[in-house]
Design an enzyme around this catalytic site. Structure first.
Site, PDB file in Angstrom:
ATOM      1  N   ASP A  69       0.876  -1.169   0.000  1.00 40.10           N
ATOM      2  CA  ASP A  69       0.000   0.000   0.000  1.00 40.10           C
ATOM      3  C   ASP A  69       0.913   1.219   0.000  1.00 40.10           C
ATOM      4  O   ASP A  69       1.658   1.446   0.956  1.00 40.10           O
ATOM      5  CB  ASP A  69      -0.873  -0.042   1.259  1.00 40.10           C
ATOM      6  CG  ASP A  69      -1.801   1.167   1.370  1.00 40.10           C
ATOM      7  OD1 ASP A  69      -1.519   2.213   0.751  1.00 40.10           O
ATOM      8  OD2 ASP A  69      -2.798   1.065   2.106  1.00 40.10           O
ATOM      9  N   VAL A  70       0.875   2.004  -1.085  1.00 40.26           N
ATOM     10  CA  VAL A  70       1.840   3.110  -1.229  1.00 40.26           C
ATOM     11  C   VAL A  70       1.662   4.200  -0.177  1.00 40.26           C
ATOM     12  O   VAL A  70       2.555   5.021   0.008  1.00 40.26           O
ATOM     13  CB  VAL A  70       1.793   3.758  -2.643  1.00 40.26           C
ATOM     14  CG1 VAL A  70       2.220   2.759  -3.707  1.00 40.26           C
ATOM     15  CG2 VAL A  70       0.426   4.362  -2.934  1.00 40.26           C
ATOM     16  N   ASN A  96       2.702   5.871  -9.809  1.00 41.12           N
ATOM     17  CA  ASN A  96       1.485   5.934 -10.631  1.00 41.12           C
ATOM     18  C   ASN A  96       0.202   5.687  -9.836  1.00 41.12           C
ATOM     19  O   ASN A  96      -0.858   6.184 -10.198  1.00 41.12           O
ATOM     20  CB  ASN A  96       1.611   4.906 -11.761  1.00 41.12           C
ATOM     21  CG  ASN A  96       0.287   4.624 -12.441  1.00 41.12           C
ATOM     22  OD1 ASN A  96      -0.192   5.421 -13.241  1.00 41.12           O
ATOM     23  ND2 ASN A  96      -0.335   3.492 -12.093  1.00 41.12           N
ATOM     24  N   TYR A 169      -9.069  15.137  -5.038  1.00 40.25           N
ATOM     25  CA  TYR A 169      -8.246  14.640  -6.156  1.00 40.25           C
ATOM     26  C   TYR A 169      -7.443  15.787  -6.790  1.00 40.25           C
ATOM     27  O   TYR A 169      -6.222  15.677  -6.997  1.00 40.25           O
ATOM     28  CB  TYR A 169      -9.156  13.984  -7.198  1.00 40.25           C
ATOM     29  CG  TYR A 169      -8.432  13.343  -8.361  1.00 40.25           C
ATOM     30  CD1 TYR A 169      -7.935  12.047  -8.268  1.00 40.25           C
ATOM     31  CD2 TYR A 169      -8.261  14.028  -9.564  1.00 40.25           C
ATOM     32  CE1 TYR A 169      -7.270  11.454  -9.345  1.00 40.25           C
ATOM     33  CE2 TYR A 169      -7.607  13.444 -10.638  1.00 40.25           C
ATOM     34  CZ  TYR A 169      -7.120  12.156 -10.524  1.00 40.25           C
ATOM     35  OH  TYR A 169      -6.468  11.573 -11.597  1.00 40.25           O
TER      36      TYR A 169
HETATM   37  P1  NAD Z   1      -6.819   2.564 -12.231  1.00 36.75           P
HETATM   38  O1  NAD Z   1      -7.870   2.639 -11.206  1.00 36.75           O
HETATM   39  O2  NAD Z   1      -6.978   1.608 -13.355  1.00 36.75           O
HETATM   40  O3  NAD Z   1      -5.392   2.299 -11.588  1.00 36.75           O
HETATM   41  C1  NAD Z   1      -4.999   2.798 -10.335  1.00 36.75           C
HETATM   42  C2  NAD Z   1      -4.088   1.793  -9.715  1.00 36.75           C
HETATM   43  O4  NAD Z   1      -3.636   2.268  -8.432  1.00 36.75           O
HETATM   44  C3  NAD Z   1      -4.784   0.449  -9.454  1.00 36.75           C
HETATM   45  O5  NAD Z   1      -3.914  -0.596  -9.856  1.00 36.75           O
HETATM   46  C4  NAD Z   1      -4.990   0.447  -7.946  1.00 36.75           C
HETATM   47  O6  NAD Z   1      -5.046  -0.862  -7.408  1.00 36.75           O
HETATM   48  C5  NAD Z   1      -3.747   1.203  -7.514  1.00 36.75           C
HETATM   49  N1  NAD Z   1      -3.828   1.689  -6.147  1.00 36.75           N
HETATM   50  C6  NAD Z   1      -4.817   2.412  -5.578  1.00 36.75           C
HETATM   51  N2  NAD Z   1      -4.541   2.641  -4.293  1.00 36.75           N
HETATM   52  C7  NAD Z   1      -3.354   2.055  -4.034  1.00 36.75           C
HETATM   53  C8  NAD Z   1      -2.531   1.940  -2.900  1.00 36.75           C
HETATM   54  N3  NAD Z   1      -2.886   2.481  -1.715  1.00 36.75           N
HETATM   55  N4  NAD Z   1      -1.347   1.274  -3.001  1.00 36.75           N
HETATM   56  C9  NAD Z   1      -0.966   0.716  -4.168  1.00 36.75           C
HETATM   57  N5  NAD Z   1      -1.717   0.785  -5.284  1.00 36.75           N
HETATM   58  C10 NAD Z   1      -2.903   1.442  -5.219  1.00 36.75           C
HETATM   59  O7  NAD Z   1      -6.685   4.046 -12.813  1.00 36.75           O
HETATM   60  P2  NAD Z   1      -5.628   4.684 -13.838  1.00 36.75           P
HETATM   61  O8  NAD Z   1      -6.401   5.557 -14.713  1.00 36.75           O
HETATM   62  O9  NAD Z   1      -4.762   3.653 -14.427  1.00 36.75           O
HETATM   63  O10 NAD Z   1      -4.806   5.622 -12.838  1.00 36.75           O
HETATM   64  C11 NAD Z   1      -3.395   5.575 -12.733  1.00 36.75           C
HETATM   65  C12 NAD Z   1      -2.898   6.976 -12.405  1.00 36.75           C
HETATM   66  O11 NAD Z   1      -3.183   7.841 -13.517  1.00 36.75           O
HETATM   67  C13 NAD Z   1      -3.565   7.622 -11.186  1.00 36.75           C
HETATM   68  O12 NAD Z   1      -2.579   8.333 -10.439  1.00 36.75           O
HETATM   69  C14 NAD Z   1      -4.543   8.588 -11.798  1.00 36.75           C
HETATM   70  O13 NAD Z   1      -4.832   9.672 -10.955  1.00 36.75           O
HETATM   71  C15 NAD Z   1      -3.797   9.016 -13.048  1.00 36.75           C
HETATM   72  N6  NAD Z   1      -4.632   9.596 -14.087  1.00 36.75           N
HETATM   73  C16 NAD Z   1      -5.527   8.839 -14.774  1.00 36.75           C
HETATM   74  C17 NAD Z   1      -6.285   9.444 -15.761  1.00 36.75           C
HETATM   75  C18 NAD Z   1      -7.283   8.681 -16.581  1.00 36.75           C
HETATM   76  O14 NAD Z   1      -8.019   9.318 -17.347  1.00 36.75           O
HETATM   77  N7  NAD Z   1      -7.361   7.380 -16.504  1.00 36.75           N
HETATM   78  C19 NAD Z   1      -6.151  10.811 -16.016  1.00 36.75           C
HETATM   79  C20 NAD Z   1      -5.235  11.543 -15.280  1.00 36.75           C
HETATM   80  C21 NAD Z   1      -4.479  10.923 -14.319  1.00 36.75           C
END
Ligand code: NAD
Length: 271
Positions: A69-70, A96, A169
Site C-alpha cells: 500500500d503506497v 502511478n 483529487y
Molecule cells: P486505475 O484505477 O486503473 O489504476 C490505479 C491503480 O492504483 C490500481 O492498480 C490500484 O489498485 C492502484 N492503487 C490504488 N490505491 C493504491 C494503494 N494504496 N497502493 C498501491 N496501489 C494502489 O486508474 P488509472 O487511470 O490507471 O490511474 C493511474 C494513475 O493515472 C492515477 O494516479 C490517476 O490519478 C492518473 N490519471 C488517470 C487518468 C485517466 O483518465 N485514466 C487521467 C489523469 C491521471
C-alpha cells in the site's frame, strides 16, 4: 506501431506502482518492452499484478509483483528492500498509483479527503523518497544511464484544471506538481531527474463511469480537441521515452498528454 527499442532501458530496473490496472499496466509493459526489468506493485489486486507479470514474461521480459500500500511508509520501504534484494538496485520509479473518492465539497468527509491525499500525494512522496535514497546510495552508473536515477510522477490535467466535486483529487494532483518540481530542484545535483506525466482522459477503470454511455462519451469528447479518449499505451510510450537517455536534459517538467484538454476548448469558437 514502431517496434520498441530493447536497448533504450537495457540493464535498468524499474518500479511501477499501481501496475495491476490501467495506466500502470501499460507503463510496466512499455518499460519492459524497452529492456527494463520491472517491479509490478499492487495494492490489493494480486490477479491484476500477476496478469501484468505474465504479459511482460510472455514478451520475453523480466517482472516481479510486489504487494504494498503506497500510503504506508513501512510497506513502501519493504517493497524497495525486496526490489534491491532481488535486482540489486533500481533506476526508474514511476509513482502511478492513485484513486478518486468523489463527493460534493460541502459533503466531503475528512476520511474522503484524507484517503485521496494519503494515496495520491503521500504515496508519491514515499516512493520518490525511497527511490532517491537508493539512487544516491548506489551512485552513478554512466554505462547504464546518463542520469543516476529517474523519478516519474503520474499527475493529471487536474494539477492545473480545477475540478468541482473532486477537490481532494485536484488538490492531490496540484500538490504533486510542487512535490515534483521541488524534488527535481533538490536532486538535480545528484543527476536525478524528476518529472511528471499529466494525462487527460485515458480509457481505464478510474473513469469508466464518465464513459459508460454514448452520451457521456460524447460529452467527454467536447473537452478533448483531438477528439479521442487516450489509450493507456499512449502514456506507457511516453513514460519509456521520459525514462530514457533521449530525455536526459528534461527535469522538473510536467508533460501533458491530453489530446488538447488543457487548451481551454470552450474558447475554440467563443473568443
Ligand atoms: P486505475 O484505477 O486503473 O489504476 C490505479 C491503480 O492504483 C490500481 O492498480 C490500484 O489498485 C492502484 N492503487 C490504488 N490505491 C493504491 C494503494 N494504496 N497502493 C498501491 N496501489 C494502489 O486508474 P488509472 O487511470 O490507471 O490511474 C493511474 C494513475 O493515472 C492515477 O494516479 C490517476 O490519478 C492518473 N490519471 C488517470 C487518468 C485517466 O483518465 N485514466 C487521467 C489523469 C491521471
Amino acid at each position: 506501431m514502431p517496434t520498441p527499442d530493447p536497448r533504450r532501458l537495457a540493464n535498468q530496473i524499474a518500479l511501477v506502482t499501481g501496475a495491476s490496472s490501467g495506466i500502470g499496466v501499460a507503463v510496466a509493459v512499455a518499460l519492459a518492452a524497452h529492456g527494463a526489468s520491472v517491479v509490478v506493485n499492487y495494492g490489493h489486486d494480486e490477479e491484476g499484478a500477476k496478469a501484468t507479470v505474465a504479459t511482460i514474461e510472455a514478451a520475453g521480459g523480466t517482472a516481479l509483483a510486489i504487494k504494498a500500500d503506497v500510503s504506508k511508509e513501512d510497506e513502501v520501504q519493504a517493497m524497495f528492500k525486496q526490489t534491491i534484494e532481488r535486482f540489486g538496485t533500481v533506476h526508474i520509479v514511476v509513482a502511478n498509483a492513485g484513486l478518486q473518492v468523489d463527493a460534493k465539497f460541502v459533503d466531503m468527509t475528512l476520511a474522503q479527503w484524507q484517503k485521496v491525499i494519503d494515496v495520491n500525494l503521500t504515496g508519491q512522496f514515499l516512493c520518490l523518497r525511497e527511490g532517491a535514497r537508493e539512487f544516491i546510495r548506489r551512485g552513478e552508473q554512466p554505462e547504464i544511464s546518463r542520469a543516476t536515477g529517474k523519478l516519474i510522477c503520474m499527475s493529471s490535467v487536474h494539477e492545473v484544471i480545477p475540478w468541482a466535486g473532486h477537490v481532494n483529487y485536484a488538490a492531490s494532483k496540484g500538490g504533486i506538481m510542487q512535490l515534483m518540481k521541488s524534488t527535481a530542484q533538490e536532486l538535480a545535483p545528484h543527476k536525478i531527474r524528476v518529472n511528471s506525466i499529466a494525462p487527460g482522459a485515458i480509457a481505464t477503470p478510474i473513469n469508466l463511469s464518465a464513459r459508460d454511455t454514448p452520451e457521456e462519451e460524447k460529452a467527454l469528447l467536447t473537452l478533448i480537441p483531438y477528439n479521442r479518449v487516450g489509450d493507456p499505451a499512449d502514456i506507457g510510450n511516453l513514460a519509456a521515452w521520459l525514462a530514457s537517455d533521449e530525455a536526459d536534459y528534461i527535469t522538473g517538467q510536467t508533460i501533458f498528454m491530453d489530446g488538447g484538454m488543457t487548451l481551454y476548448p470552450g474558447f475554440a469558437d467563443n473568443g
